[in-house]
Design a protein around this motif. Structure first.
Motif, short mmCIF file in Angstrom:
data_model
loop_
_atom_site.label_atom_id
_atom_site.label_comp_id
_atom_site.label_asym_id
_atom_site.label_seq_id
_atom_site.Cartn_x
_atom_site.Cartn_y
_atom_site.Cartn_z
N VAL A 27 -4.51 3.27 3.65
CA VAL A 27 -5.46 2.95 2.56
C VAL A 27 -6.07 4.36 2.31
O VAL A 27 -6.36 4.69 1.34
CB VAL A 27 -6.58 1.88 2.92
N GLY A 28 -6.71 5.21 3.43
CA GLY A 28 -7.19 6.43 3.21
C GLY A 28 -6.47 7.28 2.38
O GLY A 28 -6.75 8.20 1.74
N SER A 29 -4.97 7.32 2.83
CA SER A 29 -3.98 8.14 2.27
C SER A 29 -3.66 7.83 0.74
O SER A 29 -3.17 8.54 0.02
CB SER A 29 -2.86 8.45 3.12
N ALA A 30 -3.90 6.61 0.51
CA ALA A 30 -3.42 5.81 -0.94
C ALA A 30 -4.33 6.17 -2.08
O ALA A 30 -3.99 6.04 -3.33
CB ALA A 30 -2.77 4.67 -0.63
N VAL A 31 -5.52 6.07 -1.88
CA VAL A 31 -6.55 5.84 -2.95
C VAL A 31 -7.03 7.09 -3.41
O VAL A 31 -7.89 7.25 -4.34
CB VAL A 31 -7.74 4.89 -2.39
N ASN A 32 -6.71 8.20 -2.93
CA ASN A 32 -7.16 9.82 -3.51
C ASN A 32 -6.97 9.72 -5.04
O ASN A 32 -7.64 10.20 -6.06
CB ASN A 32 -6.42 10.69 -2.90
N ILE B 256 0.89 -1.29 0.10
CA ILE B 256 0.02 -0.04 -0.14
C ILE B 256 0.95 1.46 0.06
O ILE B 256 0.48 2.23 -0.60
CB ILE B 256 -1.11 -0.04 1.21
N CYS B 257 2.14 1.11 0.86
CA CYS B 257 2.95 2.44 0.92
C CYS B 257 3.54 2.65 -0.32
O CYS B 257 3.71 3.88 -0.85
CB CYS B 257 3.68 2.17 1.94
N LEU B 258 3.99 1.70 -1.13
CA LEU B 258 4.55 1.92 -2.35
C LEU B 258 3.70 2.33 -3.50
O LEU B 258 4.17 3.28 -4.18
CB LEU B 258 5.27 0.65 -2.80
N LEU B 259 2.56 1.76 -3.56
CA LEU B 259 1.70 2.24 -4.66
C LEU B 259 1.12 3.50 -4.10
O LEU B 259 0.87 4.52 -5.08
CB LEU B 259 0.55 1.22 -4.62
N GLY B 260 0.73 3.85 -3.03
CA GLY B 260 0.30 4.99 -2.50
C GLY B 260 1.34 6.16 -2.54
O GLY B 260 0.66 7.39 -2.77
N SER B 261 2.64 5.99 -2.52
CA SER B 261 3.70 6.78 -2.71
C SER B 261 3.94 7.31 -4.09
O SER B 261 3.85 8.55 -4.59
CB SER B 261 5.14 6.38 -2.25
N ALA B 262 3.77 6.23 -5.03
CA ALA B 262 3.66 6.45 -6.41
C ALA B 262 2.54 7.58 -6.92
O ALA B 262 2.57 8.46 -7.73
CB ALA B 262 3.84 5.45 -7.25
N ALA B 263 1.17 7.19 -6.19
CA ALA B 263 -0.01 7.65 -6.46
C ALA B 263 0.00 9.18 -6.28
O ALA B 263 -0.17 10.13 -6.72
CB ALA B 263 -1.20 6.93 -5.93
N ASN B 264 0.47 9.37 -5.05
CA ASN B 264 0.67 10.70 -4.33
C ASN B 264 1.51 11.59 -5.01
O ASN B 264 1.56 12.78 -5.15
CB ASN B 264 0.79 10.68 -2.80
N SER B 265 2.80 10.96 -5.71
CA SER B 265 3.79 11.69 -6.33
C SER B 265 2.97 12.28 -7.80
O SER B 265 3.37 13.36 -7.82
CB SER B 265 4.97 10.75 -6.51
N VAL B 266 2.18 11.36 -8.12
CA VAL B 266 1.45 11.61 -9.37
C VAL B 266 0.53 12.87 -9.28
O VAL B 266 0.14 13.91 -10.02
CB VAL B 266 0.72 10.50 -10.15
N ASN B 267 -0.09 12.80 -7.94
CA ASN B 267 -1.22 13.84 -7.70
C ASN B 267 -0.28 15.09 -7.42
O ASN B 267 -0.84 16.24 -7.87
CB ASN B 267 -1.67 13.44 -6.40
N ILE B 268 0.68 15.20 -6.81
CA ILE B 268 1.71 16.45 -6.54
C ILE B 268 1.87 16.98 -8.09
O ILE B 268 1.67 17.93 -8.43
CB ILE B 268 2.67 16.26 -6.07
N ALA B 269 2.51 16.08 -9.11
CA ALA B 269 2.87 16.59 -10.17
C ALA B 269 1.74 17.02 -11.18
O ALA B 269 1.73 18.09 -11.93
CB ALA B 269 3.30 15.54 -11.02
N VAL B 270 0.48 16.33 -11.17
CA VAL B 270 -0.59 16.87 -11.77
C VAL B 270 -1.16 18.06 -11.28
O VAL B 270 -1.62 19.12 -11.91
CB VAL B 270 -1.56 15.78 -11.73
N LEU B 271 -1.46 18.23 -10.05
CA LEU B 271 -2.44 19.20 -9.17
C LEU B 271 -1.41 20.41 -9.52
O LEU B 271 -2.02 21.47 -9.17
CB LEU B 271 -2.67 18.57 -7.85
N SER B 272 -0.24 20.30 -9.52
CA SER B 272 0.79 21.59 -9.36
C SER B 272 0.78 22.27 -10.75
O SER B 272 1.59 23.18 -10.66
CB SER B 272 1.87 21.29 -8.72
N ARG B 273 0.27 21.54 -12.05
CA ARG B 273 0.63 21.90 -12.96
C ARG B 273 -0.33 23.42 -13.30
O ARG B 273 -1.09 23.73 -12.41
CB ARG B 273 -0.15 21.42 -14.03
N LYS B 274 0.37 24.19 -14.10
CA LYS B 274 -0.53 25.63 -14.39
C LYS B 274 -1.76 25.76 -14.63
O LYS B 274 -2.79 26.37 -14.25
CB LYS B 274 0.36 26.44 -15.35
#
Length: 381
Positions: free
Chosen positions: A338-343, A38-56
Motif C-alpha cells: 500500500v505504501g508503494s502504491a499510493v504515491n 493493489i499490485c496491478l493498480l500500483g504498477s500502473a500508477a508507478n509507471s505513470v509516475n516514471i513517465a511524468v517525473l522523467s519529462r524534461k
C-alpha cells in the motif's frame, strides 16, 4: 532444551496463540486477491509516475529521486504478482506447487523484494535530507543537492542496498522433503504430482529458515535495526524538523506581510519576495513541495514503523518468529505494498505541476478531448 528456552516458547505461545493463528487462517484466504489488486493498480500508477517525473519540464533533483523511488516500487510490485498468484490464490497454486523451480522463485522473491524495498526506503531518506537542506540552507542547496550529487546518491542506494541485504541470502535454504501418500492432511500437493509405484509422492521442495540460530538472530538484528528501525528514526526526526521549519516560515511570512504595508526600503521588499514569497511566488511552491514530502514521510512511517518494531521484537526474542511473524507476515506485506502504491494519488493531490504534466501526457497517449484554446493553437500551428 533449557528451561529458559521453554519459558520463551511458552511466552510466544501465550502472546500469539491462538489469536494470531486464527487471524492468519482467515486473512490468508483473501490476502492474495487484495495484494493482486493493489499490485496491478500500483504498477500502473508507478509507471505513470516514471513517465511524468522523467519529462524534461519536470527535471529537478527532487523529481529524479522520486523517479528512482517509483522504479524500485514498480519492481517490488511486479515481483509480488506471480508470488501472490502462486502462494495465495487458486489461480496458480495448483500448478506444480512443490517443484524445485517454484522453490527457487520464492527464494529469489524473498531477496529481490527486500532489496528493492530497502532501496525505496533509503531513497525516501535521501529525499527528506535533500528537502531539509533546501529549506534550511537555501544558499547551499544548488551546490549540495545539484544534479551530479543527486545521481550519485541514487546510484549509491541501488549499489549498496543489495550488499546490505546480502545476509538474507544465507538465512534460507531450499530443502527436499519426501512425504508419503498417507502424510498429514496439512501437506499441500499439486494436482499434477503423480504417485510412484511405492505409493509415495515425488520429492517436494520448500524454502526454510536456517537452523543456525546465531546467524538467524544476527540477520534479524540487521533487518530490524539497519533496514527498518534506523530509517524510521531518521525519517521521524527529519519529518519533525520539516514541520517545525514550515511553521517557522509561516510565522515569518505573516510578520513580513504585516510589515509590507509600511515598508519603504526596496531591499526589504526584495527580501519579502524571496523569503516570504507571495501566494503566486516560489515560496508557495516550496511550501507545497515540502508539505507533499511530509505527507509522503508520514505514509512511509505508518507502513514501515510497525514492521520495524515487530522485527526488533523478533531479534530480541527469535522464538517469536516461528509463531508470531508467520501469523502477521501477510499483513506487513500488504502495508508495504500500500505504501508503494499510493504515491501517485499523493502527487496528483498536492502537486499542480504533476497534474498538468500528467494531463498533457495523457492527451498525447489517449484520445481525450482537448480544451478549445489548445485545439485552436494546434490548428494554427
Amino acid at each position: 532444551m533449557s528451561s529458559t528456552e521453554n519459558d520463551g516458547n511458552a511466552a510466544s505461545v501465550a502472546y500469539c496463540v491462538p489469536g494470531g493463528q486464527i487471524f492468519q487462517s482467515v486473512y490468508v484466504q483473501v490476502h492474495g486477491y487484495i495484494a493482486l489488486i493493489i499490485c496491478l493498480l500500483g504498477s500502473a500508477a508507478n509507471s505513470v509516475n516514471i513517465a511524468v517525473l522523467s519529462r524534461k519540464e519536470m527535471a529537478s533533483s527532487t523529481n529524479s529521486i522520486l523517479t528512482g523511488l517509483a522504479v524500485a516500487d514498480l519492481l517490488v510490485m511486479l515481483d509480488y504478482i506471480p508470488f501472490a498468484l502462486h502462494i495465495y490464490t487458486k489461480i496458480g497454486s495448483e500448478y506444480n506447487r512443490n517443484s524445485y523451480g517454484w522453490a527457487v522463485f520464492v527464494y529469489f522473491h524473498s531477496i529481490f523484494s527486500q532489496t528493492f524495498h530497502t532501496i525505496s526506503i533509503w531513497l525516501t531518506i535521501t529525499l527528506a535530507v535533500w528537502r531539509y537542506i533546501a529549506i534550511k540552507f537555501p544558499q547551499k542547496n544548488r551546490t549540495l543537492c545539484n544534479k551530479r550529487n543527486t545521481n550519485i546518491a541514487i546510484t549509491v542506494a541501488y549499489a549498496v542496498c543489495p550488499i546490505l541485504c546480502l545476509p538474507i541470502y544465507f538465512a534460507m535454504n531450499i530443502r527436499e522433503t519426501v512425504v508419503s501418500k498417507n502424510a498429514s492432511e496439512n501437506t499441500t500437493w499439486s494436482e499434477t504430482d503423480s504417485v510412484n509405484a511405492t505409493g509415495s509422492r515425488p520429492p517436494a521442495y520448500a524454502l526454510q529458515m536456517t537452523d543456525n540460530t546465531d546467524l538467524l538472530t544476527a540477520i534479524f538484528w540487521i533487518y530490524s535495526v539497519f533496514i527498518k528501525l534506523i530509517p524510521c528514526v531518521v525519517l521521524s526526526i527529519l519529518s519533525v524538523l520539516l514541520i517545525l521549519k514550515m511553521k517557522s516560515s509561516d510565522r515569518r511570512r505573516q510578520k513580513l506581510l504585516k510589515k509590507s504595508a509600511i515598508t519603504t526600503s526596496e531591499g526589504e521588499k526584495t527580501r519579502l519576495n524571496e523569503d516570504g514569497g507571495g501566494r503566486r511566488g516560489g515560496g508557495g511552491r516550496t511550501d507545497r513541495t515540502t508539505r507533499m514530502l511530509v505527507a509522503l514521510l508520514g505514509l512511509f512511517l505508518a507502513t514501515e514503523l510497525p514492521q520495524a518494531l515487530f522485527g526488533l521484537l523478533t531479534a530480541i526474542a527469535p522464538h517469536l518468529f516461528g509463531v508470531c511473524y508467520y501469523a502477521f507476515g501477510e499483513v506487513m506485506d500488504l502495508m508495504a505494498l500500500v505504501g508503494s502504491a499510493v504515491n501517485f494519488v499523493l502527487y496528483c493531490s498536492m502537486s499542480r505541476q504533476f497534474r498538468s504534466t500528467f494531463t498533457r501526457l495523457a492527451r498525447k497517449v489517449l484520445p481525450l478531448p482537448r480544451p478549445e484554446g489548445e485545439a485552436l493553437v494546434s490548428l494554427k500551428a
